[in-house]
Design an enzyme around this catalytic site. Structure first.
Site, PDB file in Angstrom:
ATOM      1  N   ALA A   1      46.017  25.899  38.763  1.00 21.86           N
ATOM      2  CA  ALA A   1      46.108  27.319  38.414  1.00 21.86           C
ATOM      3  C   ALA A   1      45.119  28.082  39.289  1.00 21.86           C
ATOM      4  O   ALA A   1      44.301  27.492  39.989  1.00 21.86           O
ATOM      5  CB  ALA A   1      45.796  27.536  36.935  1.00 21.86           C
ATOM      6  N   MET A   2      45.195  29.400  39.229  1.00 18.30           N
ATOM      7  CA  MET A   2      44.283  30.270  39.980  1.00 18.30           C
ATOM      8  C   MET A   2      43.877  31.439  39.117  1.00 18.30           C
ATOM      9  O   MET A   2      44.717  32.102  38.504  1.00 18.30           O
ATOM     10  CB  MET A   2      44.951  30.752  41.268  1.00 18.30           C
ATOM     11  CG  MET A   2      44.096  31.693  42.102  1.00 18.30           C
ATOM     12  SD  MET A   2      42.614  30.851  42.742  1.00 18.30           S
ATOM     13  CE  MET A   2      41.616  32.285  43.203  1.00 18.30           C
ATOM     14  N   GLU A   3      42.569  31.716  39.137  1.00 21.90           N
ATOM     15  CA  GLU A   3      41.958  32.629  38.184  1.00 21.90           C
ATOM     16  C   GLU A   3      42.030  34.094  38.599  1.00 21.90           C
ATOM     17  O   GLU A   3      41.075  34.863  38.393  1.00 21.90           O
ATOM     18  CB  GLU A   3      40.495  32.249  37.985  1.00 21.90           C
ATOM     19  CG  GLU A   3      39.583  32.398  39.211  1.00 21.90           C
ATOM     20  CD  GLU A   3      39.494  31.183  40.094  1.00 21.90           C
ATOM     21  OE1 GLU A   3      38.529  31.074  40.870  1.00 21.90           O
ATOM     22  OE2 GLU A   3      40.390  30.317  40.006  1.00 21.90           O
TER      23      GLU A   3
ATOM     24  N   GLU B   1      40.799  28.672  33.125  1.00 25.98           N
ATOM     25  CA  GLU B   1      41.076  29.882  33.892  1.00 25.98           C
ATOM     26  C   GLU B   1      40.559  31.122  33.186  1.00 25.98           C
ATOM     27  O   GLU B   1      40.082  32.056  33.844  1.00 25.98           O
ATOM     28  CB  GLU B   1      42.578  30.002  34.162  1.00 25.98           C
ATOM     29  CG  GLU B   1      43.173  28.843  34.938  1.00 25.98           C
ATOM     30  CD  GLU B   1      42.441  28.545  36.239  1.00 25.98           C
ATOM     31  OE1 GLU B   1      42.007  29.498  36.913  1.00 25.98           O
ATOM     32  OE2 GLU B   1      42.294  27.354  36.579  1.00 25.98           O
TER      33      GLU B   1
END
Length: 827
Positions: A256-258, A290
């Site tokens: 994932a990417m925050e 995240e």
């Protein structure tokens, strides 16, 4: 293309104050490129030259303060800005930008299920330059105002709440954030929306995944709400953005990417097939991780990439701890011990190891290599040890001071330590030097000595230099009708190094160092304790205690102190009675992927697989009552992976069900077909038929994996050409093809490709960049060619071929693992 150095970033940060970006993207211009117009308002503090970064397909025009600049002055990814005077400036850059199929920049994906197209951004490190022009470094924060023209029927998601008129979507301007955190996701999303405490929440996925997202929406939103509320109990600084969207996007490289207000997840987390509760826990942990980044990384951001641990270690620790405190997933640290801890230990023993907080990271290419088990797992372990030593109250007080001092700004390790020091008399600066500035894994070994009065004392020998605050578990054997149990007599708190031996009373059956897993160190057993572990490990009362023991056995195998066959025997004895899903999954995974496939000589592998197959059959029989579906699913999966006989699983596939359940969902069907391909018990006709049955994106990946696994020279040649002779495969299809290609049953068939790998890997990594380089080094490496020739060829490649940094790092790690496997085989 030039990578940004730390010195260049410091110079530019001293010169510039970046006020605002106004960005217009047009996604209606075709399948290959999109239009990007960027206006940057900035000020310079002195007369000077500088540069802005951009990676266009076509740079159409540039104006600075209304005066045109020559686009031909673009040098790689740097557009020079000459003769700037002190004061306010406006830069306008118009360009066509290329869509990506590697998960970098603006990734474009067409769903094979329904033909719908989706795009999303991954701006991390240097990749914002693939989408718009930017002063691309984390400490030049700015406000971003974004508008996007999108095809009819699309929804555009961004960091802020969006509104649309006549096909143009406008996002609310952001607070000051770093360039790498800007995000866009556009397409005909299926969305589930709600509000919590006045804040808009949203879940989004491809339309073809809508039924699966809807089935899990209540769970996903419940975890999101629970974590949100718990963080507001921990942190005095409120959530700093105007909305919280979570988009599950295709072919995403990371977990994932925050991105502030728009977290992007790999859409594997939208489950199409049955999963275990541990897998649901992993997804929940990623949600918690995240969300923690909204404070650690987004509100307060590292100044430069040497402090990536300030982002990742904190999010990792907070994710696991908050999930434990706030949700139904209360055994998260067991999963951390099984999965993440080993990742950290392995990374920390390779030549590529680095401190959690390295003294200097010279450039962005070097920084990208530090997103590893050290920055995540070791850093989180260090923080867990810090909390045990400092106390949670003082730890949280220091964190909140840190947020207050640096909100919407940037910070360093020194800033964080100063915030902690304001709330404790303990020497946190010395702690940081010992834990964050050093490399390697300490080893703790117990020395048990009899005393004159018949009792025993404990002295812990430490190989390494860090102080450790640990628990020592003393367990006595209790033999009951239902089996052998190890009962906790006492748990002692101990500081290592010790000032004097610790009295432990009578000798326990098991003396376990680091019981509770609060520190980061390899632990060993005294001989009597190992005998107790070998026969009664499953009788330990707590899963986390058993995880510490299994990790110790794993480390001993990797270090050549325990024969790999002894690990298998211990698993065969104890795993049939294990109840924790993470432990069963972790032990079976290590036993098959490492022990059977790499650490044992080829002549020993059939017996190892037979042992594992027998173990899985026992677990399948044990779960026939239907009360343990997760355990049964794990056993079925692993039986498929290790069976050497195709007939049983071919019958499952034909019937569409495992006798006694479960019914075969897409994941199990592709898993069986892949194993049949490896064993030479299926063909292209069957693969094509299965793909017609499941034409989804994951079906396409399953077919690619199966085709590459066929034990046929022509199939291997086709797969190799697809990976290395053309650049047509997306990141996910490249991964699937690579996963199928190398098989331990086929070492002779693919031997000719081992020397070719090094040449072709260097070439494709140079052409396609870091994301594909990572895949090439991780999945396409000949891991089952465990011999001195493979090692020698790899060492020559590192000396002579000059692979790009991302591939070099992977090769260094793979070759170290290969050398370790060769050493383990010698004992």
């Amino acid at each position: 293309m030039s990578v940004l150095t730390r010195d260049e970033a410091q110079t530019r940060a001293q010169l510039l104050d970046v006020r605002r970006y106004t960005i217009e993207l047009d996604l209606t211009t075709g399948d290959e490129t999109f239009d990007s117009v960027t206006v940057i308002g900035f000020a310079t503090r002195a007369d000077a030259d500088t540069f802005v970064e951009v990676k266009p397909a076509e740079l159409r025009s540039v104006t600075l303060d209304g005066q045109p600049l020559d686009p031909e002055t673009l040098d790689g990814n740097r557009l020079p800005l000459k003769n700037l005077t002190a004061g306010e400036h406006e830069l306008r850059v118009e360009a066509a930008m290329r869509y990506s199929r590697t998960g970098e920049g603006m990734h474009r994906f067409t769903d094979p299920t329904d033909g719908e197209t989706y795009v999303y951004t991954q701006m991390f490190m240097d990749d914002v330059q693939r989408v718009f022009a930017a002063f691309d470094q984390p400490d030049l924060k700015s406000v971003f105002a974004l508008s996007v023209k999108a095809p009819e029927g699309w929804t555009v998601l961004a960091n802020g709440i969006t509104e649309h008129t006549d096909g143009v979507w406008t996002a609310a301007p952001t607070p000051p954030i770093s360039t790498y955190l800007v995000a866009v996701a556009a397409g005909p999303w299926h969305s589930v929306t709600t509000e919590h405490r006045g804040l808009p929440f949203g879940l989004h996925c491809r339309r073809s995944l809508a039924p699966y997202l809807d089935a899990d929406a209540d769970e996903l939103l419940a975890v999101t709400r629970q974590c949100y509320d718990r963080y507001h109990e921990k942190f005095t600084e409120p959530y700093p953005f105007d909305s919280y969207d979570q988009a599950f996007v295709p072919e995403f490289n990371a977990g994932a990417m925050e991105n502030p207000g728009l977290v992007t997840f790999r859409d594997d987390f939208v489950y199409r097939s049955a999963v275990t509760d541990t897998e649901r826990q992993t997804r929940a942990m990623v949600i918690a991780h995240e969300m923690a980044h909204m404070w650690f990384g987004d509100l307060v951001t590292l100044r430069w990439w040497d402090d990536i641990w300030l982002n990742e270690s904190f999010a990792e620790y907070m994710g696991y701890q908050t999930l434990t405190e706030a949700t139904r997933f209360t055994d998260t640290w067991t999963d951390f011990g099984v999965v993440r801890k080993g990742w950290g230990y392995d990374a920390d023993q390779r030549p590529s190891t680095h401190p959690v907080a390295p003294e200097a990271v010279d450039d962005t290419a070097s920084a990208l290599l530090n997103f590893d088990g050290i920055s995540y797992a070791k850093g989180a372990s260090a923080l867990r040890q810090l909390v045990a030593w400092l106390g949670e109250k003082d730890f949280l007080a220091g964190i909140n001071t840190h947020f207050e001092r640096h909100r919407f700004g940037n910070a360093t390790l020194a800033d964080f330590i100063d915030s902690l020091a304001a709330h404790t008399d303990r020497d946190v600066h010395a702690w940081a030097d010992a834990w964050l500035r050093t490399t390697g894994v300490d080893t703790l070994t117990p020395r048990v000595t009899p005393a004159a009065d018949g009792t025993y004392t404990l002295q812990v020998e430490r190989t390494g230099s860090r102080p450790h605050h640990i628990a020592v578990g003393l367990y006595d054997l209790d033999v009951a009708d239902e089996g052998r149990h190890l009962v906790l007599r006492e748990r002692l708190d101990l500081d290592v190094p010790q000032t004097e031996p610790q009295s432990i009373g009578k000798r326990p059956t098991l003396l376990l160092l680091n019981d509770g897993d609060l520190s980061y160190a390899k632990v060993r057993f005294d001989p009597e304790s190992f005998e107790g572990v070998r026969t009664a490990l499953s009788g330990l009362p707590e899963p986390l205690t058993r995880a510490v023991v299994w990790n110790a056995l794993r480390d001993a195998v990797r270090d050549g102190e325990l024969p790999a066959t002894a690990y298998l025997e211990t698993a065969r004895t104890n795993l049939p009675r294990e109840t924790d899903l993470a432990l069963v999954q972790g032990v079976l995974g290590f036993a098959s992927v490492q022990v059977a496939d790499r650490y044992l000589a080829p002549g020993q592998r059939p017996a190892a697989l037979a042992t594992l197959a027998s173990l899985c059959r026992d677990l399948i029989r044990r779960t026939e009552d239907g009360d343990h579906p997760g355990l049964r699913l794990i056993a079925v999966r692993h039986f498929i992976d290790v069976t050497a006989q195709p007939e049983p699983i071919a019958a499952w596939l034909a019937d569409g069900i495992v006798p006694g359940g479960p019914e075969l969902d897409p994941e199990l069907r592709w898993r069986i077909l892949s194993r049949l391909a490896v064993l030479g018990a299926t063909d292209e006709t069957a693969i094509a038929a299965e793909l017609e049955r499941d034409p989804s994106a994951t079906g396409q990946e399953g077919a690619a994996r199966c085709r590459a696994a066929l034990p046929d020279p022509e199939a291997k040649a086709r797969a190799w050409d697809q990976m290395f002779a053309t650049d047509d495969l997306s990141n996910y299809l490249f991964t699937a093809t690579a996963q199928g290609f190398w098989q331990p049953e086929q070492t002779e068939l693919v031997r000719q490709y081992v020397p070719r790998y090094y040449r072709d890997a260097v070439a494709v990594a140079a052409r396609r960049g870091p994301a594909i380089a990572d895949v090439v080094g991780r999945w396409a490496f000949p891991v089952y060619a465990v011999d001195a020739e493979t090692l020698s060829l790899g060492e020559a490649c590192l000396r002579e071929a000059d692979p790009i940094p991302a591939l070099r790092r992977k090769l260094v790690d793979q070759l170290d693992d290969l050398g370790r496997a060769l050493r383990v085989r010698e004992i």
